[in-house]
Scaffold this active site. Structure first.
Site, PDB file in Angstrom:
ATOM      1  N   ARG A  49      30.339  19.323 -14.878  1.00 46.52           N
ATOM      2  CA  ARG A  49      28.924  19.370 -15.198  1.00 46.52           C
ATOM      3  C   ARG A  49      28.775  19.231 -16.708  1.00 46.52           C
ATOM      4  O   ARG A  49      29.633  19.664 -17.470  1.00 46.52           O
ATOM      5  CB  ARG A  49      28.298  20.686 -14.743  1.00 46.52           C
TER       6      ARG A  49
ATOM      7  N   LYS B  38      29.083  27.565 -13.036  1.00 46.08           N
ATOM      8  CA  LYS B  38      27.916  28.410 -12.793  1.00 46.08           C
ATOM      9  C   LYS B  38      28.352  29.848 -12.573  1.00 46.08           C
ATOM     10  O   LYS B  38      29.340  30.108 -11.883  1.00 46.08           O
ATOM     11  CB  LYS B  38      27.135  27.900 -11.571  1.00 46.08           C
TER      12      LYS B  38
ATOM     13  N   HIS C  32      25.023  13.367 -14.550  1.00 46.92           N
ATOM     14  CA  HIS C  32      25.410  13.955 -13.266  1.00 46.92           C
ATOM     15  C   HIS C  32      25.859  12.887 -12.274  1.00 46.92           C
ATOM     16  O   HIS C  32      26.589  13.192 -11.330  1.00 46.92           O
ATOM     17  CB  HIS C  32      24.256  14.779 -12.691  1.00 46.92           C
TER      18      HIS C  32
ATOM     19  N   ARG D 241      29.496  12.711 -12.182  1.00 48.59           N
ATOM     20  CA  ARG D 241      30.061  13.766 -11.328  1.00 48.59           C
ATOM     21  C   ARG D 241      30.003  13.335  -9.860  1.00 48.59           C
ATOM     22  O   ARG D 241      30.977  13.494  -9.114  1.00 48.59           O
ATOM     23  CB  ARG D 241      29.293  15.062 -11.560  1.00 48.59           C
TER      24      ARG D 241
ATOM     25  N   HIS E 120      32.068  24.071  -6.322  1.00 49.30           N
ATOM     26  CA  HIS E 120      30.955  24.393  -5.424  1.00 49.30           C
ATOM     27  C   HIS E 120      31.227  25.713  -4.717  1.00 49.30           C
ATOM     28  O   HIS E 120      32.313  25.909  -4.162  1.00 49.30           O
ATOM     29  CB  HIS E 120      30.775  23.300  -4.362  1.00 49.30           C
TER      30      HIS E 120
ATOM     31  N   TYR F  28      28.748  14.716   0.363  1.00 51.59           N
ATOM     32  CA  TYR F  28      29.480  13.545  -0.103  1.00 51.59           C
ATOM     33  C   TYR F  28      30.148  12.786   1.037  1.00 51.59           C
ATOM     34  O   TYR F  28      30.524  11.622   0.872  1.00 51.59           O
ATOM     35  CB  TYR F  28      30.538  13.960  -1.137  1.00 51.59           C
TER      36      TYR F  28
END
Length: 279
Positions: A138, A162, A228, A231, A254, A263
């Site tokens: 990210r 995150k 992004h 990514r 994730h 995906y």
């Protein structure tokens, strides 16, 4: 306790828990919208009915994803208030988020990746592009990296995603070459991995986005390019090459497998091959 006072305590608690500054900045916008509608009232004055009327009014003006974001903030605020005994009941406990349509992430084709690669003019641009594409990081993870964090012998680096969750990501040989050249050219003493050209200092997210935008304009790609997408393209490349979803989930950082599973819709070539193999 009025809402603005509750926010200051809520914010302090979330900072202690490791919430990112970007998340808290976004939440502060939601707080302002809440206060603009209700006024800076006592936090105990809110009811399920009043909040439903508020959300119902803005629902016609917002996309489902934006409405979800607003509901998540309000839920988080009142859950905190209940846990801290500032309210005796949670007025939003029964309010549900709208169902979102599944959105396939926008990714770049192999040709577009090559066009972007060719459009990089400087060693810095080449190093930045290759690093973002080959790690799938990210943009917020990239701007926070220091040069000493890079492990060239293992071609890896530890990033903080995150919630400040730590994970190891990897980069390829092409990226390693351009990173070394870029760092060797640097004359500044800044610790940041990527710095601005003038008066070198750590790049901001906005500055890094601008660099990628300029590269895309020179590449002549007729679509809006943002970091992004690199990514998404990284994840698409992995899945098209047969990488298991759980591995991709770990590499991307994730928390939920559902986030990674989207995906699978991008892997047209892989799905065709599996169809031919098993049918």
């Amino acid at each position: 306790m009025i809402v603005s006072e509750a926010w200051q305590l809520y914010k302090a608690d979330k900072q202690i828990q490791g919430y990112s500054s970007q998340t808290l900045k976004a939440y502060s916008v939601q707080l302002s919208l809440l206060i603009n509608f209700f006024g800076d009232v006592n936090i105990t004055d809110f009811t399920t009915e009043s909040i439903k009327l508020y959300l119902g009014k803005v629902a016609t003006e917002l996309k489902a994803s934006s409405l979800c974001h607003r509901i998540r903030f309000i839920k988080s605020l009142f859950k905190w208030a209940l846990d801290e005994n500032y309210v005796t009941t949670n007025p939003v406990a029964s309010i549900k988020e709208p169902k979102l349509d599944s959105r396939i992430p926008k990714f770049l084709t192999e040709e577009e990746i090559e066009l972007l690669r060719e459009a990089c003019d400087t060693t810095f641009e080449k190093a930045l592009f290759e690093f973002m594409y080959s790690t799938g990081c990210r943009i917020g993870e990239v701007v926070s990296l220091d040069r000493h964090s890079i492990n060239f012998s293992e071609q890896s680096v530890i990033v903080f995603g995150k919630g400040k969750k730590e994970r190891e990501v990897y980069f390829n040989t092409r990226c390693s070459i351009w990173l070394k050249r870029y760092l060797e050219e640097r004359k500044d003493d800044q610790q940041a991995l990527f710095v601005t050209i003038r008066a070198p200092h750590r790049m901001s997210i906005a500055q890094m986005r601008y660099v990628i935008k300029q590269i895309s304009l020179r590449a002549g790609i007729n679509k809006c390019i943002h970091p992004h997408q690199l990514r998404h393209s990284y994840a698409t490349t992995l899945i098209n090459n047969g990488a298991p979803l759980e591995v991709i989930q770990n590499l991307l950082g994730h928390e939920k497998s559902e986030t990674t599973r989207v995906y699978a819709y991008l892997s047209g070539q892989l799905r065709r091959e599996l169809y031919k193999k098993f049918f």
